[in-house]
Design a protein around this motif. Structure first.
Motif, short mmCIF file in Angstrom:
data_model
loop_
_atom_site.label_atom_id
_atom_site.label_comp_id
_atom_site.label_asym_id
_atom_site.label_seq_id
_atom_site.Cartn_x
_atom_site.Cartn_y
_atom_site.Cartn_z
N VAL A 31 57.66 51.58 63.73
CA VAL A 31 57.56 51.29 65.16
C VAL A 31 58.30 50.00 65.46
N GLY A 32 59.13 50.03 66.50
CA GLY A 32 59.89 48.85 66.90
C GLY A 32 59.21 48.07 68.00
N GLY A 33 59.38 46.77 67.96
CA GLY A 33 58.85 45.89 69.00
C GLY A 33 59.87 45.70 70.11
N GLU A 34 59.69 44.65 70.88
CA GLU A 34 60.55 44.36 72.02
C GLU A 34 61.94 43.94 71.56
N PRO A 35 63.01 44.67 71.94
CA PRO A 35 64.36 44.28 71.53
C PRO A 35 64.88 43.12 72.38
N THR A 60 82.23 35.06 74.39
CA THR A 60 82.78 34.17 75.42
C THR A 60 82.20 34.42 76.81
N GLY A 61 81.26 35.30 76.92
CA GLY A 61 80.69 35.57 78.23
C GLY A 61 79.76 36.76 78.22
N PRO A 62 79.50 37.30 79.40
CA PRO A 62 78.55 38.42 79.50
C PRO A 62 79.17 39.73 79.02
N ASP A 63 79.11 39.95 77.72
CA ASP A 63 79.62 41.20 77.16
C ASP A 63 78.64 41.66 76.08
N ASP A 64 79.02 42.63 75.31
CA ASP A 64 78.11 43.15 74.28
C ASP A 64 78.49 42.68 72.88
N THR A 65 79.16 41.53 72.79
CA THR A 65 79.51 40.96 71.50
C THR A 65 78.29 40.23 70.96
N GLY A 66 77.56 40.89 70.07
CA GLY A 66 76.36 40.28 69.53
C GLY A 66 75.48 41.31 68.86
N TYR A 67 74.21 41.05 68.90
CA TYR A 67 73.25 41.86 68.15
C TYR A 67 72.03 42.17 69.00
N ILE A 68 71.36 43.25 68.63
CA ILE A 68 70.05 43.55 69.16
C ILE A 68 69.07 43.26 68.03
N GLY A 69 68.16 42.34 68.28
CA GLY A 69 67.18 41.96 67.27
C GLY A 69 65.80 42.44 67.65
N MET A 70 65.03 42.85 66.65
CA MET A 70 63.66 43.29 66.93
C MET A 70 62.82 43.28 65.66
N PHE A 71 61.52 43.14 65.87
CA PHE A 71 60.58 43.26 64.78
C PHE A 71 60.21 44.73 64.60
N ALA A 101 59.62 38.18 72.47
CA ALA A 101 60.67 37.41 71.83
C ALA A 101 61.63 36.86 72.88
N LEU A 102 62.31 35.81 72.51
CA LEU A 102 63.31 35.18 73.38
C LEU A 102 64.32 34.50 72.49
N TRP A 103 65.60 34.77 72.73
CA TRP A 103 66.65 34.08 71.97
C TRP A 103 67.04 32.84 72.73
N VAL A 104 67.02 31.70 72.05
CA VAL A 104 67.39 30.42 72.66
C VAL A 104 68.57 29.87 71.88
#
Length: 80
Positions: free
Chosen positions: A4-8, A17-28, A67-70
């Motif tokens: 079972v996945g938690g909040e992504p 460099t800005g608002p795009d999808d270059t990154g990751y989806i993290g979840m517990f 969760a919150l990425w800072v």
């Protein structure tokens, strides 16, 4: 099955460099069979079902944990 996945959350990559999808989806994740928690990162561009990395968590993470990425800069502003 039985996981079972938690909040992504979206975690931008260091070279984003800005608002795009270059990154990751993290979840517990919680494995119902082994009763173990882990933290996974998925590639946000491909959304491949295979995680980029899965890290075992030594304690159970409760379902519904928020969760919150800072970023480093945001953390420094908040801790000043």
């Amino acid at each position: 099955g039985g996981v079972v996945g938690g909040e992504p959350i979206f975690i931008p990559s260091a070279d984003s460099t800005g608002p795009d999808d270059t990154g990751y989806i993290g979840m517990f994740l919680w494995d119902l069979r082994t009763r173990e928690s882990s933290f996974v990162l998925y590639d946000a561009r491909t959304l491949s079902p295979e995680p980029v990395v899965e890290l075992q968590v030594p304690r159970r993470v409760p379902m519904g944990f928020h969760a919150l990425w800072v970023s480093k800069a945001e953390f420094r502003r908040q801790s000043a």
